[in-house]
Motif scaffolding. Structure first.
Motif, PDB file in Angstrom:
ATOM      1  N   GLY A 152       0.808  -1.212   0.000  1.00  0.00           N
ATOM      2  CA  GLY A 152       0.000   0.000   0.000  1.00  0.00           C
ATOM      3  C   GLY A 152       0.843   1.264   0.000  1.00  0.00           C
ATOM      4  O   GLY A 152       0.555   2.215  -0.727  1.00  0.00           O
ATOM      5  N   ALA A 153       1.892   1.266   0.820  1.00  0.00           N
ATOM      6  CA  ALA A 153       2.755   2.446   0.891  1.00  0.00           C
ATOM      7  C   ALA A 153       3.479   2.684  -0.425  1.00  0.00           C
ATOM      8  O   ALA A 153       3.610   3.823  -0.883  1.00  0.00           O
ATOM      9  N   ALA A 154       3.952   1.603  -1.048  1.00  0.00           N
ATOM     10  CA  ALA A 154       4.692   1.740  -2.302  1.00  0.00           C
ATOM     11  C   ALA A 154       3.804   2.283  -3.411  1.00  0.00           C
ATOM     12  O   ALA A 154       4.240   3.113  -4.228  1.00  0.00           O
ATOM     13  N   LEU A 155       2.548   1.846  -3.456  1.00  0.00           N
ATOM     14  CA  LEU A 155       1.642   2.329  -4.503  1.00  0.00           C
ATOM     15  C   LEU A 155       1.105   3.721  -4.201  1.00  0.00           C
ATOM     16  O   LEU A 155       0.667   4.437  -5.108  1.00  0.00           O
ATOM     17  N   ALA A 156       1.160   4.124  -2.940  1.00  0.00           N
ATOM     18  CA  ALA A 156       0.742   5.480  -2.584  1.00  0.00           C
ATOM     19  C   ALA A 156       1.766   6.513  -3.022  1.00  0.00           C
ATOM     20  O   ALA A 156       1.411   7.659  -3.317  1.00  0.00           O
ATOM     21  N   ALA A 157       3.025   6.115  -3.044  1.00  0.00           N
ATOM     22  CA  ALA A 157       4.100   7.061  -3.356  1.00  0.00           C
ATOM     23  C   ALA A 157       5.070   6.417  -4.342  1.00  0.00           C
ATOM     24  O   ALA A 157       6.215   6.124  -4.002  1.00  0.00           O
ATOM     25  N   PRO A 158       4.644   6.163  -5.578  1.00  0.00           N
ATOM     26  CA  PRO A 158       5.468   5.415  -6.521  1.00  0.00           C
ATOM     27  C   PRO A 158       6.744   6.144  -6.928  1.00  0.00           C
ATOM     28  O   PRO A 158       7.672   5.506  -7.446  1.00  0.00           O
ATOM     29  N   GLU A 159       6.806   7.443  -6.686  1.00  0.00           N
ATOM     30  CA  GLU A 159       7.987   8.202  -7.087  1.00  0.00           C
ATOM     31  C   GLU A 159       9.158   8.019  -6.123  1.00  0.00           C
ATOM     32  O   GLU A 159      10.285   8.412  -6.421  1.00  0.00           O
ATOM     33  N   ARG A 160       8.919   7.436  -4.947  1.00  0.00           N
ATOM     34  CA  ARG A 160       9.993   7.246  -3.981  1.00  0.00           C
ATOM     35  C   ARG A 160      10.078   5.768  -3.608  1.00  0.00           C
ATOM     36  O   ARG A 160       9.079   5.057  -3.619  1.00  0.00           O
ATOM     37  N   PRO A 161      11.272   5.285  -3.288  1.00  0.00           N
ATOM     38  CA  PRO A 161      11.399   3.856  -2.959  1.00  0.00           C
ATOM     39  C   PRO A 161      10.757   3.532  -1.616  1.00  0.00           C
ATOM     40  O   PRO A 161      10.712   4.368  -0.707  1.00  0.00           O
TER      41      PRO A 161
END
Length: 543
Positions: A414-423
């Motif tokens: 969920g976190a990765a798809l919320a902020a795809p521009e950052r690892p």
């Protein structure tokens, strides 16, 4: 306004709320909702309903807002319950929309497929807010009210059950937006007394919980103005960036932290629950009630664990801004001592975790400051991930605050798809990963920029350490573990391995630098043990 069915209405409401990604599992009892979301937004088909809620939870945390999960009725809603408990415990904002059987069969007890007894009662028990849609002209209002409830401090999950016949039906929506909640007004008498006490402080400490995350500027200003040391709960980490010299962090129960608390002449606490694992099972001594100023938007939390003569029922930003004019500079030696304690507690923990320190150091070196670091409940997280691994903003700090194992991978997704521009990195143990191993297929399918860092010690290491220390033998802690290289290949995921401290930096640089997911195994048998085996701060009766 008229909508062809409930799915179209749901999409319209989600767009109003700024939600572009929804997590869930398709079912005969939510099909119109899933189909509409999949057409117009991003629908992420996770493999278990618990992961849908965990992913939506972390999506909201990483964005500083609201996440959405779709589940089916009955067993599907029941599967989501444990993760709703996590969102409730952490006060994070989740809109959970679940199906329900056809209206005419509700409560009939005839065994209609997916029906369960009193589903709304179950959802009420594990949600901050729960409601059932009973007509086609109220769904929009109920969805918006649920979202508002989830977002209103203290936050939490809001569940909406929606009978399938009403999902398929045309909807009428008046578009009414719920009224903004009224912020509690500061009591001027209580504020004056708290301000007077703060103005006398020469050895002040501040303790920030999750309630301080929405008052970052005000908190930072007070820290600077007073020269106070800042302790935090897990939830308050990053409210002031943890490389600030006055931020001691989540180290209150260390010997140095206890000594500071013993010598402080004023303690200001903000939006914290004083959880058992952060207070040594409530054995941590705090300054007396007459020297304790407690701020919380939840009136029931004031003085609930530690008494406070100066209780301010208020929004944290309002209360801190009102207290700032009363701030006086601490004794210079006190602020210098705070800075020394900050360095000493970190150096001690860094030494105690032995070869794992290289992984902690490498993570912080290769990750940008705004990267999301999600964690499961596992030894690396509990021992150093929740303390030593610096956080610079609350949105980076994603972990199961309620203590449930196995939720980390869903949160990482969920976190990765919320902020795809950052690892994004998720720290998990082999035992916790096994709880929702199927979500590796979600990772393989969705291809987020996510490094899954699995610490392999062949079982439940925390409980193994407890049994080794307190019991005569081991029970239920040694588990079969997959070959993670083969597992990654089976899922179509790149695989890397850390088996020596020297591997940590180059392996993590490669993984974090990837544009997609990578599974990294930390072979703890090869890496070597910590100097001091980690056991959680729980009481074990001894003869």
């Amino acid at each position: 306004m008229r909508y062809d069915n409930g799915g179209a209405l749901l999409v319209a409401v989600l767009k109003e709320l700024g939600i572009d990604t929804v997590f869930g599992i398709v079912s005969v009892h939510n099909l119109p909702l899933v189909e509409a979301v999949d057409r117009e937004l991003r629908f992420v088909p996770v493999r278990h309903e618990a992961s849908a809620v965990n992913a939506a939870d972390a999506y909201g945390r990483a964005r500083g807002g609201l996440g959405c999960a779709l589940t089916s009725t009955g067993t599907g809603a029941g599967n989501a319950a444990g993760s709703l408990i996590e969102a409730l415990a952490s006060g994070t904002s989740v809109l959970h929309v679940t199906g329900q059987v056809e209206s005419e069969f509700l409560g009939s007890g005839r065994g209609f497929i997916h029906e369960t007894k009193d589903q709304l009662g179950m959802l009420t028990a594990v949600s901050k807010h729960a409601v059932s849609v009973s007509s086609t002209d109220e769904a929009g209002r109920l969805l918006r009210e649920a979202a508002r409830a989830a977002l209103t401090a203290p936050g939490g999950p809001a569940s909406v059950e929606w009978p399938i016949d009403l999902q398929y039906a045309a909807q009428t929506d008046d578009g009414d937006t719920p009224r903004e909640p009224v912020r509690p007004a500061l009591d001027p008498v209580a504020l004056a007394a708290a301000g007077t006490l703060l103005s006398t402080a020469r050895r002040p400490l501040i303790w920030a919980g999750g309630g301080a995350n929405a008052a970052r500027a005000e908190l930072a200003a007070l820290v600077e103005a007073t020269g106070a040391g800042l302790l935090t709960s897990n939830s308050g980490r990053g409210a002031v960036p943890e490389d600030h010299p006055q931020v001691i962090g989540n180290f209150a129960t260390t010997p140095d932290g206890r000594a500071l608390l013993a010598d402080a002449d004023v303690l200001l606490t903000i939006g914290t629950h004083f959880r058992s694992n952060e207070t040594a099972d409530y054995g941590l001594a705090l300054p007396g009630a007459d020297r304790h100023i407690h701020i919380d938007v939840d009136a029931a939390a004031l003085g609930r664990v530690y008494p406070a003569a100066h209780a301010l029922h208020a929004d944290a930003a309002d209360a801190l801004a009102a207290l700032l004019p009363h701030a006086r500079t601490a004794e210079p030696d006190w602020t210098l001592r705070v800075a020394r304690v900050r360095e000493d507690v970190r150096a001690t923990l860094h030494d105690n975790i032995g070869p794992q320190a290289a992984i902690c150091d490498a993570l912080r070196a290769v990750l940008p400051r705004d990267a999301v670091i999600a964690r499961d409940v596992t030894i690396p997280s509990s021992s150093w991930g929740n303390r030593l691994l610096e956080m610079y903003a609350p949105e980076s700090n994603v972990f199961p605050r309620g203590g449930g194992i196995g939720q980390g991978l869903g949160m990482g997704i969920g976190a990765a798809l919320a902020a795809p521009e950052r690892p994004t990195v998720v720290i998990v143990g082999d035992g916790g990963l096994a709880v929702h191993l199927g979500e590796l297929l979600t990772v393989a399918q969705e291809r987020p920029r996510l490094t899954v860092l699995v610490f392999n010690d062949g079982g439940y290491g925390v409980l193994r350490n407890m049994q080794d220390r307190y019991s005569q033998g081991r029970s239920g802690v040694d588990l079969a573990t997959p070959d993670f290289d083969l597992l990654a290949r089976a899922c179509g995921l790149p695989y890397l391995r850390i088996g020596d401290a020297e591997h940590a930096r180059p392996v993590l640089e490669e993984a974090v630098g990837s544009a997609g997911p990578v599974l990294v195994e930390v072979d703890l048998a090869a890496l070597g043990p910590m100097k001091n085996p980690f056991t959680p701060p729980v009481k074990i009766p001894t003869a």
